[in-house]
Every structure is written in structure tokens, then in C-alpha cells.
Design a protein around this motif. Structure first.
Motif, PDB file in Angstrom:
ATOM      1  N   MET A 131       0.838  -1.204   0.000  1.00  0.00           N
ATOM      2  CA  MET A 131       0.000   0.000   0.000  1.00  0.00           C
ATOM      3  C   MET A 131       0.873   1.254   0.000  1.00  0.00           C
ATOM      4  SD  MET A 131      -2.798  -1.002   2.868  1.00  0.00           S
ATOM      5  CE  MET A 131      -4.197  -2.066   2.534  1.00  0.00           C
ATOM      6  N   ALA A 132       1.956   1.215   0.800  1.00  0.00           N
ATOM      7  CA  ALA A 132       2.856   2.371   0.887  1.00  0.00           C
ATOM      8  C   ALA A 132       3.465   2.666  -0.480  1.00  0.00           C
ATOM      9  CB  ALA A 132       3.952   2.104   1.914  1.00  0.00           C
ATOM     10  N   SER A 133       3.927   1.619  -1.136  1.00  0.00           N
ATOM     11  CA  SER A 133       4.561   1.796  -2.440  1.00  0.00           C
ATOM     12  C   SER A 133       3.558   2.366  -3.448  1.00  0.00           C
ATOM     13  CB  SER A 133       5.106   0.438  -2.897  1.00  0.00           C
ATOM     14  OG  SER A 133       5.559   0.529  -4.202  1.00  0.00           O
ATOM     15  N   TRP A 134       2.334   1.844  -3.410  1.00  0.00           N
ATOM     16  CA  TRP A 134       1.287   2.311  -4.328  1.00  0.00           C
ATOM     17  C   TRP A 134       0.986   3.790  -4.099  1.00  0.00           C
ATOM     18  CZ3 TRP A 134      -3.733   4.263  -3.812  1.00  0.00           C
ATOM     19  CH2 TRP A 134      -4.505   4.242  -4.975  1.00  0.00           C
ATOM     20  N   THR A 135       0.850   4.189  -2.815  1.00  0.00           N
ATOM     21  CA  THR A 135       0.519   5.593  -2.537  1.00  0.00           C
ATOM     22  C   THR A 135       1.705   6.513  -2.861  1.00  0.00           C
ATOM     23  OG1 THR A 135       1.000   5.172  -0.198  1.00  0.00           O
ATOM     24  CG2 THR A 135      -1.302   5.246  -0.815  1.00  0.00           C
ATOM     25  N   GLU A 136       2.913   5.990  -2.691  1.00  0.00           N
ATOM     26  CA  GLU A 136       4.098   6.786  -3.050  1.00  0.00           C
ATOM     27  C   GLU A 136       4.110   7.051  -4.553  1.00  0.00           C
ATOM     28  OE1 GLU A 136       8.001   5.050  -2.150  1.00  0.00           O
ATOM     29  OE2 GLU A 136       8.596   7.034  -1.451  1.00  0.00           O
ATOM     30  N   GLU A 137       3.796   5.983  -5.323  1.00  0.00           N
ATOM     31  CA  GLU A 137       3.720   6.142  -6.787  1.00  0.00           C
ATOM     32  C   GLU A 137       2.702   7.201  -7.173  1.00  0.00           C
ATOM     33  OE1 GLU A 137       2.973   2.746  -9.380  1.00  0.00           O
ATOM     34  OE2 GLU A 137       4.108   1.524  -7.962  1.00  0.00           O
ATOM     35  N   LYS A 138       1.596   7.249  -6.399  1.00  0.00           N
ATOM     36  CA  LYS A 138       0.510   8.182  -6.720  1.00  0.00           C
ATOM     37  C   LYS A 138       0.779   9.597  -6.222  1.00  0.00           C
ATOM     38  CE  LYS A 138      -2.417   5.157  -8.396  1.00  0.00           C
ATOM     39  NZ  LYS A 138      -2.860   5.212  -9.766  1.00  0.00           N
ATOM     40  N   GLY A 139       1.871   9.784  -5.464  1.00  0.00           N
ATOM     41  CA  GLY A 139       2.223  11.135  -5.001  1.00  0.00           C
ATOM     42  C   GLY A 139       1.633  11.528  -3.661  1.00  0.00           C
ATOM     43  N   PHE A 140       1.088  10.559  -2.913  1.00  0.00           N
ATOM     44  CA  PHE A 140       0.577  10.872  -1.570  1.00  0.00           C
ATOM     45  C   PHE A 140       1.736  10.776  -0.568  1.00  0.00           C
ATOM     46  CE2 PHE A 140      -3.351   9.114  -3.597  1.00  0.00           C
ATOM     47  CZ  PHE A 140      -4.150  10.250  -3.481  1.00  0.00           C
ATOM     48  N   ASP A 141       2.416  11.894  -0.379  1.00  0.00           N
ATOM     49  CA  ASP A 141       3.639  11.894   0.450  1.00  0.00           C
ATOM     50  C   ASP A 141       3.387  11.558   1.916  1.00  0.00           C
ATOM     51  OD1 ASP A 141       4.899  12.668  -1.790  1.00  0.00           O
ATOM     52  OD2 ASP A 141       5.079  14.789  -1.245  1.00  0.00           O
ATOM     53  N   GLY A 142       2.274  12.058   2.453  1.00  0.00           N
ATOM     54  CA  GLY A 142       1.970  11.811   3.865  1.00  0.00           C
ATOM     55  C   GLY A 142       1.479  10.399   4.092  1.00  0.00           C
ATOM     56  N   ILE A 143       0.526   9.973   3.272  1.00  0.00           N
ATOM     57  CA  ILE A 143      -0.062   8.641   3.457  1.00  0.00           C
ATOM     58  C   ILE A 143       0.993   7.561   3.274  1.00  0.00           C
ATOM     59  CG2 ILE A 143      -1.836   7.042   2.620  1.00  0.00           C
ATOM     60  CD1 ILE A 143      -3.406   9.530   1.703  1.00  0.00           C
ATOM     61  N   CYS A 144       1.889   7.761   2.316  1.00  0.00           N
ATOM     62  CA  CYS A 144       2.902   6.713   2.091  1.00  0.00           C
ATOM     63  C   CYS A 144       3.823   6.586   3.302  1.00  0.00           C
ATOM     64  CB  CYS A 144       3.642   6.889   0.770  1.00  0.00           C
ATOM     65  SG  CYS A 144       5.052   7.969   0.803  1.00  0.00           S
ATOM     66  N   GLU A 145       4.190   7.705   3.933  1.00  0.00           N
ATOM     67  CA  GLU A 145       5.038   7.613   5.138  1.00  0.00           C
ATOM     68  C   GLU A 145       4.305   6.859   6.243  1.00  0.00           C
ATOM     69  OE1 GLU A 145       8.118   8.226   5.323  1.00  0.00           O
ATOM     70  OE2 GLU A 145       8.241   9.286   3.414  1.00  0.00           O
ATOM     71  N   PHE A 146       3.027   7.184   6.398  1.00  0.00           N
ATOM     72  CA  PHE A 146       2.207   6.529   7.412  1.00  0.00           C
ATOM     73  C   PHE A 146       2.180   5.015   7.169  1.00  0.00           C
ATOM     74  CE2 PHE A 146      -2.122   4.886   8.271  1.00  0.00           C
ATOM     75  CZ  PHE A 146      -2.168   5.038   9.644  1.00  0.00           C
ATOM     76  N   LEU A 147       2.012   4.630   5.905  1.00  0.00           N
ATOM     77  CA  LEU A 147       1.911   3.199   5.588  1.00  0.00           C
ATOM     78  C   LEU A 147       3.271   2.481   5.685  1.00  0.00           C
ATOM     79  CD1 LEU A 147      -0.667   3.516   2.692  1.00  0.00           C
ATOM     80  CD2 LEU A 147      -1.075   2.398   4.890  1.00  0.00           C
ATOM     81  N   TYR A 148       4.357   3.182   5.328  1.00  0.00           N
ATOM     82  CA  TYR A 148       5.691   2.565   5.529  1.00  0.00           C
ATOM     83  C   TYR A 148       5.924   2.341   7.030  1.00  0.00           C
ATOM     84  CZ  TYR A 148       7.363   3.061   0.683  1.00  0.00           C
ATOM     85  OH  TYR A 148       7.537   2.942  -0.675  1.00  0.00           O
ATOM     86  N   GLU A 180       1.095  15.227   9.108  1.00  0.00           N
ATOM     87  CA  GLU A 180       1.346  16.038  10.301  1.00  0.00           C
ATOM     88  C   GLU A 180       0.911  15.367  11.594  1.00  0.00           C
ATOM     89  OE1 GLU A 180      -0.437  19.820   9.468  1.00  0.00           O
ATOM     90  OE2 GLU A 180       0.980  20.173   7.834  1.00  0.00           O
ATOM     91  N   ASN A 181      -0.123  14.552  11.524  1.00  0.00           N
ATOM     92  CA  ASN A 181      -0.696  14.048  12.778  1.00  0.00           C
ATOM     93  C   ASN A 181      -0.579  12.553  13.019  1.00  0.00           C
ATOM     94  OD1 ASN A 181      -1.773  16.611  13.699  1.00  0.00           O
ATOM     95  ND2 ASN A 181      -3.095  16.429  11.905  1.00  0.00           N
ATOM     96  N   TYR A 182      -0.309  11.777  11.989  1.00  0.00           N
ATOM     97  CA  TYR A 182      -0.354  10.332  12.199  1.00  0.00           C
ATOM     98  C   TYR A 182       0.908   9.572  11.835  1.00  0.00           C
ATOM     99  CZ  TYR A 182      -5.195  11.411  12.901  1.00  0.00           C
ATOM    100  OH  TYR A 182      -6.344  11.957  13.386  1.00  0.00           O
ATOM    101  N   CYS A 183       1.915  10.247  11.301  1.00  0.00           N
ATOM    102  CA  CYS A 183       3.128   9.517  10.942  1.00  0.00           C
ATOM    103  C   CYS A 183       3.987   9.350  12.179  1.00  0.00           C
ATOM    104  CB  CYS A 183       3.935  10.251   9.872  1.00  0.00           C
ATOM    105  SG  CYS A 183       3.144  10.120   8.291  1.00  0.00           S
ATOM    106  N   TYR A 184       4.382   8.114  12.412  1.00  0.00           N
ATOM    107  CA  TYR A 184       5.210   7.792  13.575  1.00  0.00           C
ATOM    108  C   TYR A 184       6.508   8.603  13.554  1.00  0.00           C
ATOM    109  CZ  TYR A 184       8.369   5.045  16.485  1.00  0.00           C
ATOM    110  OH  TYR A 184       9.291   4.656  17.410  1.00  0.00           O
ATOM    111  N   VAL A 185       7.159   8.628  12.389  1.00  0.00           N
ATOM    112  CA  VAL A 185       8.443   9.317  12.269  1.00  0.00           C
ATOM    113  C   VAL A 185       8.263  10.809  12.536  1.00  0.00           C
ATOM    114  CG1 VAL A 185      10.326   9.870  10.686  1.00  0.00           C
ATOM    115  CG2 VAL A 185       9.286   7.611  10.628  1.00  0.00           C
ATOM    116  N   THR A 186       7.201  11.384  11.924  1.00  0.00           N
ATOM    117  CA  THR A 186       6.950  12.815  12.094  1.00  0.00           C
ATOM    118  C   THR A 186       6.686  13.121  13.561  1.00  0.00           C
ATOM    119  OG1 THR A 186       5.843  12.650   9.980  1.00  0.00           O
ATOM    120  CG2 THR A 186       5.590  14.709  11.143  1.00  0.00           C
TER     121      THR A 186
END
Ligand code: FEO
Length: 178
Positions: A27-44, A166-172
Motif C-alpha cells: 500500500m505504501a509503495s502504491w501511494t508513493e507512486e501516486k504522489g501521496f507523500d503523507g499517506i505513504c510515510e504513514f503506511l511505511y 502532520e498528525n499520524y506519521c510515527y516518524v513525524t
């Protein structure tokens, strides 16, 4: 006593956690391909969390004197192909919610088994997974609700992506507390 039945149950669970990790990686890879920078970090991040759930099981089995060696179902690809060009963000998070519900149900069965086998160590160990599943089910449902609210609005998805970053990424979140 660490019975064969308990060991088999925990080993099956560790395979499920590995599968979850790969699912979120896809899912992370798919969202990264689509340009969703925040969602992909969350999924990774989520993929890494699932891997940690697997590690926790491996270490527990070893600590109890068992063996965590498992045979994996034949996996020809690291990334699942179901997230193709035709998938949508809503389908992706529906899948995530279904996956979390499935994992919760398997954890419940393991808790039941630990009581049947009178293995109170394992019963205690599994409490952590129950807490974790409550959080994960709640989070994936909340994300799904937000997506349903957005509907088809492109600007809504842009803001949603930023909100997740901003609110849900572990790394952020970790960086913010430094
Ligand atoms: Fe480890 Fe999301 O279940």
C-alpha cells in the motif's frame, strides 16, 4: 507449560503479522507512486510496526523454549499486485480495516486457546496485542470515515494527505517530540 497447540497458534500469528507488514508495504509503495507523500510515510511506518509485531512473537516463542521456525506460503513477490493502477484510496483503506478486523479476531482466538490450555504466561503476553488491535482498528476506521467524508474532491485528498503527514506519521511525531 508451553504446549504444541499454543506454539502452532503463535507461529500462525507471526505469519499473519508478516503478511500484514507486506500488505502495508504494498500500500505504501502504491501511494508513493501516486504522489501521496503523507499517506505513504504513514503506511511505511505501519509496515514496520507489523514487522515488530512479528518479531515480538518470534522472541516470545524462543524465550519460552519453543522454536519460531515457520514455512512460509509461496510468495513470488514482495509487493502484492492487488494495488494496481485501478485501485482507489478508499479501497486501500477498506482493505486495511478488514485486515485489522481479521487480525483482532485471530488474537481473540489465541486468547481463548491460552485459557483452554491454562497457559497464563501466553495469556498475559497477548494482552499487549489486544491493546494494539483496539488502537489499530480504531485508527483505520477513523481514516476510512475521513475518506468517505471527502468523497471525490481532489482538494480534500490533498488536505487529507497533509493531515496524515502532520498528525499520524510515527516518524513525524517522533521528530516533533525531540
Ligand atoms: Fe499486527 Fe495490525 O496487526
Amino acid at each position: 507449560m508451553f504446549s504444541e497447540k499454543i506454539q502452532t497458534g503463535l507461529k500462525k500469528q507471526l505469519i499473519r503479522e508478516l503478511e500484514s507488514s507486506q500488505l502495508y508495504l504494498s500500500m505504501a509503495s502504491w501511494t508513493e507512486e501516486k504522489g501521496f507523500d503523507g499517506i505513504c510515510e504513514f503506511l511505511y511506518d505501519h509496515s514496520n510496526e507489523e514487522r515488530n509485531h512479528m518479531l515480538k512473537l518470534i522472541r516470545y516463542i524462543n524465550k519460552r523454549g519453543g522454536s519460531a521456525v515457520v514455512s512460509l506460503p509461496n510468495q513470488s513477490s514482495i509487493l502484492f499486485k492487488e494495488f494496481s493502477l485501478h485501485s482507489t484510496l478508499k479501497e486501500l483503506f477498506q482493505k486495511s480495516f478488514e485486515q485489522e478486523k481479521k487480525i483482532s479476531s485471530e488474537i481473540n482466538k489465541l486468547v481463548e486457546l491460552s485459557l483452554q490450555e491454562k497457559d497464563y504466561f501466553t495469556h498475559n503476553f497477548l494482552q499487549w496485542y489486544i491493546e494494539e488491535q483496539i488502537e489499530e482498528e480504531t485508527l483505520s476506521k477513523m481514516i476510512l470515515n475521513k475518506i468517505e467524508l471527502i468523497g471525490e474532491e481532489k482538494i480534500g485528498f490533498y488536505l487529507f494527505d497533509r493531515d496524515i503527514k502532520e498528525n499520524y506519521c510515527y516518524v513525524t511525531k517522533k521528530k516533533k517530540t525531540r
